[in-house]
Design a protein around this motif. Structure first.
Motif, PDB file in Angstrom:
ATOM      1  N   LEU A 189     -33.749 -35.715 -40.075  1.00  7.86           N
ATOM      2  CA  LEU A 189     -32.670 -35.346 -40.983  1.00  7.86           C
ATOM      3  C   LEU A 189     -33.014 -35.714 -42.422  1.00  7.86           C
ATOM      4  O   LEU A 189     -32.842 -34.904 -43.349  1.00  7.86           O
ATOM      5  N   THR A 190     -33.514 -36.908 -42.622  1.00 15.06           N
ATOM      6  CA  THR A 190     -33.896 -37.350 -43.970  1.00 15.06           C
ATOM      7  C   THR A 190     -35.032 -36.503 -44.526  1.00 15.06           C
ATOM      8  O   THR A 190     -34.982 -36.050 -45.677  1.00 15.06           O
ATOM      9  N   SER A 234     -32.784 -26.041 -45.034  1.00 18.12           N
ATOM     10  CA  SER A 234     -33.917 -26.893 -44.707  1.00 18.12           C
ATOM     11  C   SER A 234     -33.584 -27.826 -43.553  1.00 18.12           C
ATOM     12  O   SER A 234     -34.431 -28.095 -42.693  1.00 18.12           O
ATOM     13  N   VAL A 235     -32.353 -28.319 -43.515  1.00 18.70           N
ATOM     14  CA  VAL A 235     -31.937 -29.191 -42.410  1.00 18.70           C
ATOM     15  C   VAL A 235     -31.973 -28.430 -41.091  1.00 18.70           C
ATOM     16  O   VAL A 235     -32.523 -28.910 -40.094  1.00 18.70           O
ATOM     17  N   SER A 278     -35.921 -33.452 -43.652  1.00 12.49           N
ATOM     18  CA  SER A 278     -35.482 -32.065 -43.878  1.00 12.49           C
ATOM     19  C   SER A 278     -34.641 -31.946 -45.138  1.00 12.49           C
ATOM     20  O   SER A 278     -34.797 -30.997 -45.911  1.00 12.49           O
ATOM     21  N   ALA A 279     -33.723 -32.893 -45.346  1.00 12.97           N
ATOM     22  CA  ALA A 279     -32.882 -32.850 -46.540  1.00 12.97           C
ATOM     23  C   ALA A 279     -33.725 -33.019 -47.804  1.00 12.97           C
ATOM     24  O   ALA A 279     -33.486 -32.350 -48.818  1.00 12.97           O
ATOM     25  N   VAL A 336     -30.731 -27.036 -49.169  1.00 11.34           N
ATOM     26  CA  VAL A 336     -30.715 -28.269 -48.373  1.00 11.34           C
ATOM     27  C   VAL A 336     -30.216 -27.981 -46.958  1.00 11.34           C
ATOM     28  O   VAL A 336     -30.800 -28.438 -45.973  1.00 11.34           O
ATOM     29  N   ALA A 337     -29.122 -27.213 -46.842  1.00 12.99           N
ATOM     30  CA  ALA A 337     -28.575 -26.906 -45.521  1.00 12.99           C
ATOM     31  C   ALA A 337     -29.564 -26.085 -44.692  1.00 12.99           C
ATOM     32  O   ALA A 337     -29.768 -26.361 -43.501  1.00 12.99           O
TER      33      ALA A 337
END
Length: 274
Positions: free
Chosen positions: A154-155, A190-191, A157-158, A187-188
């Motif tokens: 998560l980190t 990429s997550v 990807s964001a 960002v979304a």
């Protein structure tokens, strides 16, 4: 630290290379509607890293096209997850375009007939896929695995999504609300891409590039955000956020959200190789 140097070179070359490619595009005669040469900036960044650290590039790009050697075979849900990733792209466009039509009251005017474009749609699709892969080679196939040697999915990807969004420096010439909507979208996306590709050990480039292409084509045919209109970009960012939520919940359910990472090592596929 070596990973910081790699990331720094990638980002610097991606930014400078995109600027140079954008400057020379008018002289090449390649229409921006077909493909934007700036998209190959991240690929140039990967090439620069490969020239500086050739011994590391193979591990970072493992799974980009061929399967990694630590892959034992496809998990039973792998094909379904790949399909869900590609279906998420048109879902984002449907959410954004549908909301735009409802809120703006004149949504039909934004729909573009592919036959009305100045260039053959098949050519645009092919060029968009090549351009998207030029970006994704840097973002999802190199930078994401690189950051995963230090951070959870998560980190990582964001962070990739924020860097990806800021790389589009021209967005910051628009109004703050427009830039905010764009950054929310990157960002979304990429997550959800990072979580969907977590543990994928083959064809990462085609999956990420395919998703990216579908989003770009959907925006081309259904939205008019290119002129700086805030509403469609804000709705697009919101649609990306909504689409990312199920992927985050799925990763949390499976216990894959923040697995431990051994420094310097790319994590193996969780719950069996995929």
């Amino acid at each position: 630290m070596p990973w910081k140097a790699e990331a720094g070179v990638l980002l610097a070359v991606a930014l400078l290379g995109a600027g140079a490619l954008g400057a020379v595009q008018p002289a090449t005669g390649v229409p921006t509607e077909v493909v934007q040469l700036t998209q190959f900036g991240p690929a140039a960044g990967v090439l620069a890293v490969a020239l500086l650290w050739p011994e590391r590039i193979r591990a970072r790009l493992a799974g980009t096209v061929r399967a990694r050697r630590d892959t034992a075979g496809a998990g039973p849900g792998r094909n379904r997850a790949d399909l869900l990733l590609l279906l998420t792209a048109p879902l984002i466009i449907a959410l954004a375009a549908g909301a735009y039509a409802l809120l703006d009251g004149d949504g039909d005017a934004r729909l573009t007939d592919p036959r009305s474009l100045a260039h053959p749609f098949a050519l645009i699709v092919l060029a968009q896929l090549i351009g998207a892969c030029g970006e994704e080679l840097g973002w999802r196939c190199y930078l994401q695995p690189l950051l995963r040697t230090r951070f959870g999915p998560l980190t990582a990807s964001a962070a990739v999504g924020l860097l990806w969004g800021c790389w589009h420096v021209q967005v910051f010439a628009q109004r703050p609300a427009y830039a905010a909507g764009f950054l929310l979208g990157t960002v979304a996306m990429s997550v959800l891409l990072g979580l969907a590709l977590e543990g994928v050990r083959a064809h990462r480039l085609l999956l990420a590039g395919g998703f990216h292409t579908l989003v770009n084509l959907g925006m081309l045919l259904t939205m008019d955000e290119e002129d700086g209109t805030v509403l469609p970009m804000a709705l697009f960012g919101g649609a990306c956020l909504l689409a990312a939520v199920p992927w985050v919940l799925r990763a949390r359910r499976d216990g894959d959200l923040e697995p431990s990472v051994a420094p310097g090592r790319i994590p193996a596929a969780p719950h069996g190789a995929r």
